[in-house]
Write a protein that holds these residues in place. Structure first.
Motif, PDB file in Angstrom:
ATOM      1  N   VAL A  57       0.843  -1.203   0.000  1.00 48.12           N
ATOM      2  CA  VAL A  57       0.000   0.000   0.000  1.00 48.12           C
ATOM      3  C   VAL A  57       0.877   1.252   0.000  1.00 48.12           C
ATOM      4  O   VAL A  57       0.584   2.236  -0.705  1.00 48.12           O
ATOM      5  N   ARG A  58       1.961   1.235   0.786  1.00 45.63           N
ATOM      6  CA  ARG A  58       2.879   2.368   0.809  1.00 45.63           C
ATOM      7  C   ARG A  58       3.509   2.592  -0.563  1.00 45.63           C
ATOM      8  O   ARG A  58       3.650   3.729  -1.029  1.00 45.63           O
ATOM      9  N   LYS A  59       3.868   1.513  -1.220  1.00 44.03           N
ATOM     10  CA  LYS A  59       4.454   1.618  -2.561  1.00 44.03           C
ATOM     11  C   LYS A  59       3.456   2.223  -3.540  1.00 44.03           C
ATOM     12  O   LYS A  59       3.803   3.088  -4.363  1.00 44.03           O
ATOM     13  N   PHE A  60       2.199   1.790  -3.435  1.00 48.03           N
ATOM     14  CA  PHE A  60       1.160   2.354  -4.301  1.00 48.03           C
ATOM     15  C   PHE A  60       1.052   3.858  -4.077  1.00 48.03           C
ATOM     16  O   PHE A  60       0.977   4.639  -5.030  1.00 48.03           O
ATOM     17  N   ALA A  61       1.028   4.265  -2.804  1.00 45.46           N
ATOM     18  CA  ALA A  61       0.874   5.688  -2.480  1.00 45.46           C
ATOM     19  C   ALA A  61       2.048   6.511  -3.017  1.00 45.46           C
ATOM     20  O   ALA A  61       1.857   7.628  -3.498  1.00 45.46           O
ATOM     21  N   GLU A  62       3.234   5.959  -2.949  1.00 43.75           N
ATOM     22  CA  GLU A  62       4.414   6.682  -3.430  1.00 43.75           C
ATOM     23  C   GLU A  62       4.392   6.857  -4.949  1.00 43.75           C
ATOM     24  O   GLU A  62       4.860   7.873  -5.472  1.00 43.75           O
ATOM     25  N   GLU A  63       3.834   5.889  -5.652  1.00 46.58           N
ATOM     26  CA  GLU A  63       3.856   5.909  -7.114  1.00 46.58           C
ATOM     27  C   GLU A  63       2.612   6.546  -7.724  1.00 46.58           C
ATOM     28  O   GLU A  63       2.607   6.878  -8.922  1.00 46.58           O
ATOM     29  N   ALA A  64       1.557   6.733  -6.949  1.00 42.46           N
ATOM     30  CA  ALA A  64       0.304   7.272  -7.480  1.00 42.46           C
ATOM     31  C   ALA A  64       0.468   8.731  -7.889  1.00 42.46           C
ATOM     32  O   ALA A  64       1.260   9.472  -7.290  1.00 42.46           O
ATOM     33  N   ASP A  65      -0.277   9.137  -8.918  1.00 44.58           N
ATOM     34  CA  ASP A  65      -0.228  10.533  -9.360  1.00 44.58           C
ATOM     35  C   ASP A  65      -1.302  11.367  -8.675  1.00 44.58           C
ATOM     36  O   ASP A  65      -1.694  12.421  -9.164  1.00 44.58           O
ATOM     37  N   PHE A  66      -1.767  10.890  -7.537  1.00 50.04           N
ATOM     38  CA  PHE A  66      -2.712  11.630  -6.698  1.00 50.04           C
ATOM     39  C   PHE A  66      -2.343  11.347  -5.245  1.00 50.04           C
ATOM     40  O   PHE A  66      -1.752  10.306  -4.931  1.00 50.04           O
ATOM     41  N   PRO A  67      -2.660  12.263  -4.326  1.00 47.53           N
ATOM     42  CA  PRO A  67      -2.269  12.061  -2.926  1.00 47.53           C
ATOM     43  C   PRO A  67      -3.090  10.963  -2.245  1.00 47.53           C
ATOM     44  O   PRO A  67      -4.302  10.872  -2.419  1.00 47.53           O
ATOM     45  N   VAL A  68      -2.392  10.136  -1.473  1.00 51.05           N
ATOM     46  CA  VAL A  68      -3.022   9.099  -0.648  1.00 51.05           C
ATOM     47  C   VAL A  68      -2.623   9.378   0.792  1.00 51.05           C
ATOM     48  O   VAL A  68      -1.439   9.338   1.136  1.00 51.05           O
ATOM     49  N   PHE A  69      -3.606   9.670   1.627  1.00 54.31           N
ATOM     50  CA  PHE A  69      -3.335  10.030   3.025  1.00 54.31           C
ATOM     51  C   PHE A  69      -3.724   8.871   3.940  1.00 54.31           C
ATOM     52  O   PHE A  69      -4.746   8.211   3.742  1.00 54.31           O
ATOM     53  N   PHE A  70      -2.902   8.647   4.954  1.00 56.90           N
ATOM     54  CA  PHE A  70      -3.122   7.571   5.916  1.00 56.90           C
ATOM     55  C   PHE A  70      -3.532   8.174   7.253  1.00 56.90           C
ATOM     56  O   PHE A  70      -2.838   9.038   7.799  1.00 56.90           O
ATOM     57  N   HIS A  71      -4.659   7.711   7.779  1.00 61.77           N
ATOM     58  CA  HIS A  71      -5.135   8.170   9.080  1.00 61.77           C
ATOM     59  C   HIS A  71      -5.446   6.942   9.939  1.00 61.77           C
ATOM     60  O   HIS A  71      -6.067   5.984   9.464  1.00 61.77           O
ATOM     61  N   VAL A  72      -5.014   6.971  11.180  1.00 52.95           N
ATOM     62  CA  VAL A  72      -5.310   5.898  12.124  1.00 52.95           C
ATOM     63  C   VAL A  72      -6.052   6.502  13.307  1.00 52.95           C
ATOM     64  O   VAL A  72      -5.619   7.506  13.877  1.00 52.95           O
ATOM     65  N   LYS A  73      -7.183   5.926  13.660  1.00 55.89           N
ATOM     66  CA  LYS A  73      -7.957   6.393  14.799  1.00 55.89           C
ATOM     67  C   LYS A  73      -8.394   5.202  15.629  1.00 55.89           C
ATOM     68  O   LYS A  73      -8.324   4.057  15.169  1.00 55.89           O
ATOM     69  N   LYS A  74      -8.837   5.461  16.838  1.00 60.00           N
ATOM     70  CA  LYS A  74      -9.289   4.356  17.676  1.00 60.00           C
ATOM     71  C   LYS A  74     -10.534   3.720  17.078  1.00 60.00           C
ATOM     72  O   LYS A  74     -11.302   4.357  16.348  1.00 60.00           O
ATOM     73  N   HIS A  75     -10.737   2.469  17.383  1.00 59.88           N
ATOM     74  CA  HIS A  75     -11.850   1.710  16.797  1.00 59.88           C
ATOM     75  C   HIS A  75     -13.185   2.200  17.349  1.00 59.88           C
ATOM     76  O   HIS A  75     -13.475   2.061  18.532  1.00 59.88           O
TER      77      HIS A  75
END
Length: 344
Positions: A57-75
């Motif tokens: 998933v990180r590799k996809f985000a690095e190579e994508a031509d659009f921004p991919v943001f990662f957010h982690v929150k409590k369940h």
């Protein structure tokens, strides 16, 4: 890289216990969107969710031509995750996806010019239901045009219409913010329809686009169909919230018949997925007694007095008539047949 201020669509994807290969399929499908800039917000619903930060998933985000943001929150559940995504989005429009589904990007290309203006608040698009290798296309309306709001409100209360699903729709972010509507985090069933109905009651300008935008991947063996002790309570809570929404907006009178039909539709779900589920530990007469107690609750008792059989398929018509006549053994038999059909 696309500038944040130029984002046309914010795609919000809650992530919770989804295989990495399905999340990657979802992300790869977003690449097919043409004619509109986009951002992706992956909202991990729980700190133990490592799939979002996996190497693929990180590799996809690095190579994508659009921004991919990662957010982690409590369940806190899918509703809280979607609200979180909304609050962190920057696009003109918001589009919700489930992490195990995928998108049909060329549909956005056909509507892209219209999305640049301000004539629409909510855009409804078609979707396809994927069950294994089988694909069934679902239309809402076949004309590209603005939709009568009264008709749309009624259709949201008809689960079989598909109007109440949160996905396959575009929501203008600025209008959504002004409406003050958000997902109810106390709901874990019927939360989609409750959210869309609250929006519809705020009188948006709704536009229909008869192009396939979304592939919903239905898994008949998923946990959704597993027995849960709180199943009936969750759906009753959802129906009560919808009733409260209608009363608060003074819309109950004109939507009473549709609301009662919606309640009865969910009573049928309770019969199949709870009361007469094969994994229900209650047996024999105890099952029937418990189901009878459910039907005596005020919300179902009132709806059973106002049955509109024309809103239901033949099997559901028969089941409702049997419930009204207290023929619970027949209801149990129909539920068993439904479960056998799922297994084949």
């Amino acid at each position: 890289m696309v500038q944040v201020s130029d984002i046309d669509i914010s795609i919000v994807i809650p992530v919770y216990h989804v295989p990495e290969e399905l999340l990657l399929r979802c992300l790869q499908s977003i690449k097919s969107i043409r004619g509109l800039s986009r951002e992706v917000l992956l909202v991990a619903d729980g700190e133990d969710q490592t799939v979002c930060s996996g190497p693929a998933v990180r590799k996809f985000a690095e190579e994508a031509d659009f921004p991919v943001f990662f957010h982690v929150k409590k369940h806190e559940g899918v509703s809280a995750a979607r609200n979180y995504g909304i609050s962190h989005s920057c696009g003109t429009w918001i589009f919700f996806m489930d992490a195990d589904d995928y998108i049909c990007g060329d549909a956005f290309e056909k509507i892209a010019p219209g999305l640049k203006g301000e004539e629409m608040d909510l855009v409804i698009m078609d979707y396809s239901m994927m069950t294994g290798n089988e694909c069934s296309r679902h239309y809402y309306k076949k004309e590209m045009d603005f939709i009568n709001l009264d008709s749309f409100q009624r259709d949201i209360l008809k689960p079989q219409s598909g109007a109440g699903f949160v996905w396959s729709k575009l929501y203008r972010r600025e209008w959504l913010s002004r409406s003050g509507v958000c997902f109810d985090t106390e709901l874990s069933a019927a939360e989609d329809a409750e959210f869309v109905l609250k929006l519809a009651l705020k009188k948006p300008k709704v536009f229909n686009v008869p192009y396939n935008s979304y592939y919903y991947c239905y898994n008949p063996q998923s946990a959704v169909h597993s027995f849960r002790q709180d199943y009936a309570d969750r759906y009753i809570n959802g129906m009560q919230k919808i009733r409260d929404d209608l009363k608060r907006e003074n819309a109950m009178t004109q939507l009473q018949d549709e609301y009662d039909s919606c309640v009865l539709y969910h009573l049928l779900l309770i019969a199949v997925n709870f009361s007469f589920h094969p994994e229900n530990p209650s047996k024999g007469k105890k099952r029937i007694h418990n189901f009878q107690k459910i039907t005596r609750q005020k919300i179902f008792k009132e709806a059973l007095k106002n049955i509109h059989l024309e809103n239901f398929s033949m099997t559901r018509k028969v089941t409702l008539v049997c419930i009204r006549l207290h023929l619970y053994r027949v209801v149990e038999m129909i539920a068993k047949i439904r479960h056998r059909q799922r297994e084949t």
